[in-house]
Scaffold this motif. Structure first.
Motif, PDB file in Angstrom:
ATOM      1  N   ARG A 218     -28.852  -0.617  30.010  1.00 22.25           N
ATOM      2  CA  ARG A 218     -29.369   0.609  30.619  1.00 22.25           C
ATOM      3  C   ARG A 218     -30.799   0.875  30.142  1.00 22.25           C
ATOM      4  NH1 ARG A 218     -26.309   5.900  28.813  1.00 22.25           N
ATOM      5  NH2 ARG A 218     -27.210   5.251  26.856  1.00 22.25           N
ATOM      6  N   THR A 219     -31.039   0.657  28.849  1.00 16.90           N
ATOM      7  CA  THR A 219     -32.368   0.874  28.289  1.00 16.90           C
ATOM      8  C   THR A 219     -33.390  -0.069  28.912  1.00 16.90           C
ATOM      9  OG1 THR A 219     -31.269   1.434  26.222  1.00 16.90           O
ATOM     10  CG2 THR A 219     -33.627   1.057  26.126  1.00 16.90           C
TER      11      THR A 219
ATOM     12  N   ALA B  17     -34.559   0.643  32.513  1.00 18.10           N
ATOM     13  CA  ALA B  17     -35.558   1.708  32.639  1.00 18.10           C
ATOM     14  C   ALA B  17     -36.971   1.132  32.676  1.00 18.10           C
ATOM     15  CB  ALA B  17     -35.430   2.704  31.496  1.00 18.10           C
TER      16      ALA B  17
ATOM     17  N   TRP C 190     -35.666   4.511  24.525  1.00 22.13           N
ATOM     18  CA  TRP C 190     -35.113   4.942  23.234  1.00 22.13           C
ATOM     19  C   TRP C 190     -33.642   4.610  23.210  1.00 22.13           C
ATOM     20  CZ3 TRP C 190     -31.886   9.550  22.756  1.00 22.13           C
ATOM     21  CH2 TRP C 190     -31.673   9.970  21.426  1.00 22.13           C
TER      22      TRP C 190
ATOM     23  N   ASN D 247     -32.412   8.014  38.728  1.00 22.87           N
ATOM     24  CA  ASN D 247     -33.306   9.104  38.342  1.00 22.87           C
ATOM     25  C   ASN D 247     -34.678   8.971  38.993  1.00 22.87           C
ATOM     26  OD1 ASN D 247     -31.395  10.293  36.738  1.00 22.87           O
ATOM     27  ND2 ASN D 247     -32.177   9.458  34.824  1.00 22.87           N
ATOM     28  N   ARG D 248     -35.082   7.745  39.284  1.00 22.36           N
ATOM     29  CA  ARG D 248     -36.383   7.545  39.925  1.00 22.36           C
ATOM     30  C   ARG D 248     -36.274   7.602  41.435  1.00 22.36           C
ATOM     31  NH1 ARG D 248     -37.887   2.172  36.754  1.00 22.36           N
ATOM     32  NH2 ARG D 248     -40.060   2.279  37.372  1.00 22.36           N
TER      33      ARG D 248
ATOM     34  N   CYS E 154     -41.900   4.942  26.844  1.00 19.95           N
ATOM     35  CA  CYS E 154     -40.983   4.521  25.778  1.00 19.95           C
ATOM     36  C   CYS E 154     -39.523   4.564  26.221  1.00 19.95           C
ATOM     37  CB  CYS E 154     -41.120   5.443  24.563  1.00 19.95           C
ATOM     38  SG  CYS E 154     -42.709   5.337  23.765  1.00 19.95           S
TER      39      CYS E 154
ATOM     40  N   ILE F  32     -28.543   4.192  35.850  1.00 20.73           N
ATOM     41  CA  ILE F  32     -28.885   5.616  35.953  1.00 20.73           C
ATOM     42  C   ILE F  32     -30.392   5.861  35.979  1.00 20.73           C
ATOM     43  CG2 ILE F  32     -28.838   6.229  33.500  1.00 20.73           C
ATOM     44  CD1 ILE F  32     -27.073   8.671  34.517  1.00 20.73           C
ATOM     45  N   SER F  33     -31.166   5.034  35.285  1.00 19.25           N
ATOM     46  CA  SER F  33     -32.607   5.291  35.286  1.00 19.25           C
ATOM     47  C   SER F  33     -33.199   5.043  36.676  1.00 19.25           C
ATOM     48  CB  SER F  33     -33.308   4.425  34.249  1.00 19.25           C
ATOM     49  OG  SER F  33     -33.263   3.070  34.632  1.00 19.25           O
TER      50      SER F  33
ATOM     51  N   LYS G 156     -39.375   0.043  30.482  1.00 13.98           N
ATOM     52  CA  LYS G 156     -40.469   0.610  29.697  1.00 13.98           C
ATOM     53  C   LYS G 156     -41.043  -0.513  28.833  1.00 13.98           C
ATOM     54  CE  LYS G 156     -39.041   4.961  30.574  1.00 13.98           C
ATOM     55  NZ  LYS G 156     -38.819   5.978  29.592  1.00 13.98           N
TER      56      LYS G 156
END
Lengths: 254, 265
Positions: free
Chosen positions: A149-150, A153, A82, A105-106, A80, A101-102, A155
Motif C-alpha cells: 500500500r505504501t 502511493a 510513511w 484517494n487520488r 513522503c 486506497i491511495s 512517493k
C-alpha cells in the motif's frame, strides 16, 4: 535551489516540544537522494517524532525541514510515504482494496485501481489472497500488504518507523531479506527508524545514532557491506565490526 | 461450498441463541393465562392471553389492520427522518468546530423538553395528519443516532487518519474511506436504541390527536374498558418495534461484518 536538488531530506535545527517534553532538540540531518539512512536509538528518543516531522504530519516548533525542495507541510506530505510499526490495515477492506486506497484517494476509479495493483501482488507474496480480509492473514503478510500500500502511493521518500517491530524474529528475518531485495530493485530515498541494530545495518547505506531524549544525532556510520544473502552478510567480518561499533555508540543510551 | 456450509452452521447457532428468549416469552404468557384463570380476574382488569388473541383476530379487519398500517407509516417515516437528520447533524458537528460549539448545547437542551408537552403543540400546528407523529418519532429518535455517530467518529484511531493523510487522503476521502466505516458499529448502537424508541413516539403523537393508528385505538378503548383491545394494540406495537430492531441488527451484520460474529474463526 541548486544544492537543494541533491538533498532528499534536510533538517536544520529542528526542535519539537509536546508541552514540557522536548522530543527533538536542534536536530540536523541530511539524507541525499536515493540513499538509505538507518536511525537507531533507545526507545523514546524522538525517532518517531522525527519521521512525523519529515513527512509533514507535524510541524517543528523551531528549525526548517525541506523534502526534495518542499518546505511546507502539504508539500512534504505529498512527497513522503510513511509506514509505522502497526500495519493499520482497514479491516473492512480486502487485501487488494487496502493496497489500492491511495489510488482511490487520488480519484482513480476502484476498478481501474485494482487492475493496476493486482499484478503487483505476486511480487509481494500475496497472490491468491487479493480477496482475503486482513484478519485472515499472518502478521508477516499483513506487513507486506501495508508495504505494498505504501509503495502504490508512489512517493519518492520512504519513511519506515520500525516496520517489522511487531513481527516475531523468524518472520522478521524473512521480511528483512525481502525488503532488501525490494529496495535494491526500486531505489528510493529511505529513512528507517529501528532499535534493531542488525536491521539498520542490513537495510541502510548509513546508520545514524540518536541520543536519549531530547534526541540528537551523536554518530554517523557509513555502511559498506559485501553483497549476498542476509545470513552471509550477518556472518561477514565487516558486519560484525560495524555492529560492534554501533553497539558501543549506543552503550549507556538506555 | 465451505462458505455456504459455514453460513448454515452460523444460522443454526444463531437460531439456537434465540431459544432462551422464546422460552421465557412463552412461559410468561402461560403464567399470565394461569393467573387470570386461577384468580378469576375480570376481563377488563387483565384479559387472558387467549382473550387478547381472539380480540386481535375479531377486530383485525374493522379496526386493527388500518390502525397498524397508519402507525407503521409513522414509525418507518419517523425513523427514516431521525436517521437522516441524526447522521447529517453528527457529520456537521464532526466537520466544523464552530457548528459543534453552536449546536451541541442546543441539542442537549432539546432533549430536556418533555415530548408529552410537544405532542399537542405539534397537533395544533399540523392537525390530525401523519406529519406531527412523524416529527415526534424523529424528535425522540434522532438523539441516540447523533450521539452514537459522534462517539464513533471521535473514537477513530488517529493513527489511521495520519496514515490516510500520507496516502493522498483529502479531508473528504478520509471521512468516506476511514472515519465513517470505522464509526459504523457505534452508529448502529444509536440506530438500535432509536428503533426501540419509535413506538413510544408514535403513541404520544396519536394520543395528542389522531383519527387512526394504534395509539388512537388505545386512547378510545381505555375509557370503554376494552382491555383486550388495548392489549392487542400493545402487542402489535411491540411487534413492530421489535421487527424494526431486528431489521437494523440484520443490516448491521451485512454492513459491519468485520466486528462481532465475523471474528469467530
Amino acid at each position: 535551489m541548486g544544492a537543494d536538488d541533491d538533498d532528499g531530506i534536510r533538517l536544520v535545527g529542528v526542535t519539537r516540544r509536546y508541552g514540557d517534553v522536548v522530543a527533538v532538540d536542534g536536530l540536523d540531518l541530511v539524507v541525499p537522494r536515493h540513499r538509505r539512512l538507518g536511525v537507531v536509538g533507545p526507545s523514546g528518543c524522538g525517532k518517531s517524532t522525527a519521521l512525523s516531522l519529515i513527512c509533514g504530519l507535524e510541524e517543528p516548533d523551531e528549525g526548517r525541514i525541506t523534502v526534495l525542495g518542499a518546505a511546507d507541510g502539504p508539500g512534504r506530505l505529498a512527497r513522503c510515504a510513511w509506514m509505522p510499526q502497526r500495519d493499520l490495515l482497514l479491516p473492512w477492506r480486502s487485501v487488494l482494496a487496502n493496497a489500492c486506497i491511495s489510488l482511490e484517494n487520488r480519484g482513480v476509479p476502484r476498478r481501474a485501481a485494482q487492475a493496476r495493483v493486482r499484478p503487483l501482488l505476486d511480487r509481494f507474496g500475496l497472490a491468491g489472497f487479493e480477496d482475503a480480509r486482513p484478519d485472515e492473514l499472518s502478521g508477516g503478510m499483513r506487513q507486506r500488504v501495508s508495504f505494498l500500500r505504501t509503495l502504490v502511493a508512489d512517493k519518492e521518500i520512504l519513511l519506515l518507523d520500525e516496520p517489522f517491530g511487531a513481527l516475531d524474529s523468524i518472520t522478521r528475518a524473512g521480511a528483512q531479506q525481502w525488503l532488501r531485495e525490494t529496495l535494491a530493485s526500486e531505489p528510493r530515498t529511505v529513512v528507517l527508524v529501528t532499535h534493531d541494530v542488525d536491521e539498520a545495518l542490513l537495510l541502510s547505506d548509513e546508520v545514524a545514532v540518536m541520543s536519549r531524549r531530547p534526541g540528537r544525532i551523536t554518530a554517523r556510520l557509513p555502511v559498506d557491506l559485501p553483497t549476498g544473502s542476509r545470513r552471509e552478510v550477518i556472518a561477514s567480518a565487516p558486519f560484525v565490526a560495524l555492529r560492534d561499533r554501533l553497539l558501543a555508540e549506543l552503550e549507556g543510551g538506555w | 461450498m465451505v462458505t455456504s456450509d459455514r453460513t448454515r452452521r452460523r444460522a443454526r447457532r444463531r437460531a439456537r441463541a434465540f431459544l432462551p428468549a422464546v422460552g421465557v416469552f412463552l412461559a410468561l404468557i402461560g403464567l399470565w393465562e394461569l393467573v387470570t384463570v386461577a384468580f378469576g380476574i375480570q376481563d377488563y382488569i387483565l384479559p387472558a392471553p387467549g382473550e387478547v388473541i381472539s380480540t386481535l383476530i375479531d377486530r383485525w379487519s374493522d379496526t386493527l389492520a388500518s390502525a397498524t398500517w397508519v402507525t407503521a407509516q409513522e414509525i418507518v417515516l419517523g425513523f427514516g427522518m431521525s436517521v437522516a437528520a441524526g447522521l447529517l447533524i453528527a457529520g456537521g458537528l464532526h466537520f466544523s468546530p464552530i457548528v459543534r460549539r453552536a449546536l451541541y448545547p442546543l441539542l442537549i437542551g432539546s432533549q430536556t423538553v418533555p415530548v408529552v408537552v410537544l405532542a399537542p403543540i405539534l397537533a395544533i400546528i399540523f392537525g390530525y395528519t401523519l406529519t406531527p407523529k412523524i416529527i415526534l418519532v424523529a424528535l425522540i429518535c434522532f438523539f441516540p443516532v447523533v450521539v452514537g455517530t459522534l462517539d464513533g467518529l471521535a473514537g477513530v484511531d488517529p493513527q489511521l487518519v495520519r496514515m490516510m493523510r500520507t496516502l493522498h487522503g483529502t479531508r473528504w476521502s478520509i471521512f468516506r474511506r476511514v472515519e465513517f466505516p470505522a464509526a459504523l458499529p457505534s452508529v448502529f448502537t444509536g440506530l438500535r436504541l432509536a428503533a426501540a424508541y419509535t413506538a413510544t413516539g408514535a403513541v404520544f403523537g396519536e394520543y395528542a390527536g389522531a383519527t387512526d393508528g394504534l395509539g388512537n385505538v388505545m386512547r378510545q378503548a381505555v375509557p370503554q374498558l376494552q382491555s383486550g383491545l388495548v392489549c392487542a394494540a400493545i402487542g402489535l406495537l411491540t411487534a413492530m418495534a421489535v421487527l424494526l430492531f431486528i431489521l437494523v441488527s440484520l443490516l448491521e451484520r451485512i454492513l459491519v461484518p468485520w466486528t462481532g460474529e465475523g471474528n469467530d474463526r
